[in-house]
Design a protein around this motif. Structure first.
Motif, PDB file in Angstrom:
ATOM      1  N   LYS A   1       0.925   5.505   0.956  1.00 42.44           N
ATOM      2  CA  LYS A   1       0.242   6.266   2.045  1.00 42.44           C
ATOM      3  C   LYS A   1      -0.437   7.609   1.668  1.00 42.44           C
ATOM      4  CE  LYS A   1       2.705   4.494   6.039  1.00 42.44           C
ATOM      5  NZ  LYS A   1       3.723   4.607   6.879  1.00 42.44           N
ATOM      6  N   ALA A   2       0.240   7.970   0.610  1.00 44.42           N
ATOM      7  CA  ALA A   2      -0.648   9.592   0.269  1.00 44.42           C
ATOM      8  C   ALA A   2      -0.699   9.720  -1.251  1.00 44.42           C
ATOM      9  CB  ALA A   2       0.399  10.561   0.772  1.00 44.42           C
ATOM     10  N   PRO A   3      -1.747   9.430  -1.711  1.00 44.30           N
ATOM     11  CA  PRO A   3      -2.925   8.962  -1.374  1.00 44.30           C
ATOM     12  C   PRO A   3      -2.994   7.736  -0.922  1.00 44.30           C
ATOM     13  CG  PRO A   3      -3.190   9.199  -3.654  1.00 44.30           C
ATOM     14  CD  PRO A   3      -1.797   9.453  -3.340  1.00 44.30           C
ATOM     15  N   LYS A   4      -3.788   7.519   0.402  1.00 46.82           N
ATOM     16  CA  LYS A   4      -3.728   6.149   0.878  1.00 46.82           C
ATOM     17  C   LYS A   4      -4.303   5.072  -0.103  1.00 46.82           C
ATOM     18  CE  LYS A   4      -5.114   4.121   5.358  1.00 46.82           C
ATOM     19  NZ  LYS A   4      -3.852   3.344   5.387  1.00 46.82           N
ATOM     20  N   ALA A   5      -3.602   4.193  -0.459  1.00 41.23           N
ATOM     21  CA  ALA A   5      -4.299   3.044  -1.561  1.00 41.23           C
ATOM     22  C   ALA A   5      -3.438   1.617  -1.542  1.00 41.23           C
ATOM     23  CB  ALA A   5      -4.051   3.788  -2.876  1.00 41.23           C
TER      24      ALA A   5
ATOM     25  N   ARG B   1       5.709  15.019  -0.457  1.00 40.83           N
ATOM     26  CA  ARG B   1       5.178  15.136  -2.048  1.00 40.83           C
ATOM     27  C   ARG B   1       5.099  16.498  -2.150  1.00 40.83           C
ATOM     28  NH1 ARG B   1       4.223  10.981  -5.426  1.00 40.83           N
ATOM     29  NH2 ARG B   1       4.778   9.491  -4.080  1.00 40.83           N
ATOM     30  N   ARG B   2       3.840  17.082  -1.352  1.00 37.02           N
ATOM     31  CA  ARG B   2       3.525  18.533  -1.394  1.00 37.02           C
ATOM     32  C   ARG B   2       4.738  19.324  -1.541  1.00 37.02           C
ATOM     33  NH1 ARG B   2      -0.508  17.745   1.957  1.00 37.02           N
ATOM     34  NH2 ARG B   2       0.626  18.287   3.726  1.00 37.02           N
TER      35      ARG B   2
ATOM     36  N   GLU C   1       5.859  13.207   7.739  1.00 36.90           N
ATOM     37  CA  GLU C   1       4.985  12.512   6.749  1.00 36.90           C
ATOM     38  C   GLU C   1       4.071  11.729   7.688  1.00 36.90           C
ATOM     39  OE1 GLU C   1       5.332  12.789   3.553  1.00 36.90           O
ATOM     40  OE2 GLU C   1       3.773  11.079   3.235  1.00 36.90           O
TER      41      GLU C   1
ATOM     42  N   PRO D   1       0.283  12.968   6.326  1.00 28.81           N
ATOM     43  CA  PRO D   1       0.444  12.101   5.010  1.00 28.81           C
ATOM     44  C   PRO D   1       0.694  13.072   3.616  1.00 28.81           C
ATOM     45  CG  PRO D   1      -0.650  10.688   6.364  1.00 28.81           C
ATOM     46  CD  PRO D   1      -0.588  12.104   6.848  1.00 28.81           C
ATOM     47  N   GLY D   2       1.411  13.105   2.881  1.00 29.87           N
ATOM     48  CA  GLY D   2       1.563  13.814   1.876  1.00 29.87           C
ATOM     49  C   GLY D   2       2.578  14.964   1.802  1.00 29.87           C
TER      50      GLY D   2
ATOM     51  N   SER E   1       0.815  -0.928  -0.024  1.00 25.80           N
ATOM     52  CA  SER E   1      -0.055   0.045  -0.023  1.00 25.80           C
ATOM     53  C   SER E   1       1.070   1.220   0.218  1.00 25.80           C
ATOM     54  CB  SER E   1      -0.942  -0.011   1.105  1.00 25.80           C
ATOM     55  OG  SER E   1      -0.120  -0.079   2.425  1.00 25.80           O
TER      56      SER E   1
END
Lengths: 329, 329
Positions: A15-19, A250-251, A242, A246-247, A13
């Protein structure tokens, strides 16, 4: 957790976006991220051959593997720093990878050319090993790329590496580095090939999952000289943030490249001239690499010996060719 | 460790630059840092009266104490959020301080004016408590400063607070906040007093040592609503980096103000107009505070009751005066 695409049980999985992703769709996700980085930052076209700089660690072997899977023409370059077991094991893993895939690997060995490890060279120059290693490796990579006709060199820097570098550059407001940090540094005349970072959209944890999925043998331990490197502290700080938000990484990183980096463009780039010794472009009369070599008591124009593991060798890696290269004065 | 000035045994030490101080010279160092911030950022002159916003915590009481020691005319303003024991204890410590020093303290109580705590107001607006509290407190502080003739409000924000805010703003590239974050926000016409942060050159640990040295009674626990605030995560990350690379926070924050903030100046500041309800300057038709008040079912023009603990009260704090203020339409 289930795969976001096919609802099968998740293999891993993000984490950002959680999937969640099953093995098949994680591979698809991973390769799409590599492809998106290559396209978005206009790194290279499908026809262009790329030289992958491989250390034998997870990032660079995942990079090489993904480029080949995506159908790019990617050969490898490994630099053997002469650091005992670490270097031997790393080199062997690169050779194995090349032999298994039937792709060409260039190997430069510090001991073979200089009869000195990078540690000894750094000691003689009285500079931190990571700093000397960075300068000399860049010179070697540029030289071999030029000699073998490569216009693009790809490295395994990932999202964590780049976010950590950005944080370090911001914390001490390194304006020049902030202006230059980019996943695609274009080629500069004939001396410098382009430098690209196709894994820049992927986190360390995602690369680790990819290596596992693809059954890649990589060298787990970090370079023994990198202990206590400040980049580790930045990565640690960012991972902590993070975890809470989360994210964040990346941001931070893509926000910088998309909107903010232009604020740091230098008022005037320093003028480049040819190094009086090796002829490479530099801002000084003699480039930093030649100065370091001289300080270490080495001839900057010493022929650089490269071994080549070629696809013709079969499964057993062996030195079949030696290339000499010397910079024009 | 010895005092860097007089070689007596050190009372405390600072880390960047590394130096020990005896009690006398630490006090001198601390007050010099406050004075330097006031002068360097042109916060206020020795003649100008300053309203210190005091929560009862270490930072704001150290601020008030230092301003008085340095000879500034500083009165206090405390806002009682109605948060049970935390608010009662905080208020009492502010009252004690004011009574001991014989200086005037204004107290605004949420329960007295609104019959609601900040928690309840936040709940009714369905917004995070810290966000509502920030907006409403700013409105109250501006209103009281204006009513009592203050042109400058000082807060206890320290180097750690500001560095954490800067890190948060950079990580999510909040351009507007980056353009505005400053230890001195000048007054804007008659509605907004100047906001200054005289402790901005001092770290949390230095302020703690100052409180101990000056025997200041402060409330140790943080606001119960601030648990899990992202600023704590940023502070934690920065302290970790500071530990490995002393001087990081200072270099980061002052480098920003000295050289880099200009890069973030907004292309055009939004036009300000008068709030249709309270008349304060705002970018919208109705200011955020009035909108929040309405959403919480409160009259934005409700008379604001302030108690005043005046020097005439002696050692026992007591409400001796009530001020009403209402914004002109």
């Amino acid at each position: 957790m289930r795969c976001v695409k096919c609802k099968k049980e998740a293999y891993t999985s993000i984490k950002a976006p959680k999937a969640g992703f099953c093995a098949e769709h994680f591979l698809e996700y991973f390769l799409r991220q590599v492809e998106r980085a290559i396209t978005k930052f206009k790194m290279f076209s499908p026809q262009e051959p790329v030289l992958a700089a491989v250390s034998g660690g997870k990032d660079s072997l995942a990079l090489w593997d993904a480029l080949l899977l995506l159908g790019y023409k990617a050969e490898g370059l490994h630099i053997d720093l002469g650091l005992g077991k670490y270097s031997q094991a790393s080199k062997q893993l690169c050779c194995q990878f090349a032999a298994n895939r039937g792709v060409k690997l260039y190997i430069f060995s510090f001991l073979q050319t200089y009869s000195l490890s990078i540690t000894e060279i750094a000691r003689r120059t009285r500079r931190p090993p990571c700093s000397v290693c960075g300068v000399v490796k860049r010179h070697l990579i540029n030289t071999l790329a030029r000699q073998t006709g490569y216009r693009t060199v790809a490295t395994g820097h990932n999202l964590d590496d780049e976010a950590a570098t950005l944080m370090g550059n911001l914390l001490s407001w390194q304006e020049g580095y902030l202006a230059r940090q980019h996943p695609h540094l274009p080629a500069k005349d004939s001396s410098f090939p382009a430098r690209v970072k196709p894994l820049v959209r992927l986190e360390e944890s995602e690369i680790r999952a990819y290596c596992q999925l693809r059954n890649l043998n990589f060298y787990e331990n970090r370079c023994p000289l990198a202990k206590g490197a400040s980049s580790s502290a930045y990565k640690h700080a960012l991972n902590m943030l993070e975890e809470e938000m989360p994210g964040t990484k990346r941001r931070f990183l893509f926000g910088f490249w998309e909107k903010e980096q232009k604020r740091f463009s230098l008022p005037a780039w320093p003028e480049l001239k040819n190094c009086q010794i090796c002829g490479n472009l530099t801002t000084a009369d003699v480039c930093l690499c030649c100065r370091l070599m001289q300080k270490a008591g080495l001839d900057p124009l010493m022929p650089l010996q490269f071994e080549i593991v070629s696809p013709a060798d079969g499964a057993q890696p062996q030195a079949v060719q030696t290339a000499y290269c010397q910079e024009p004065r």
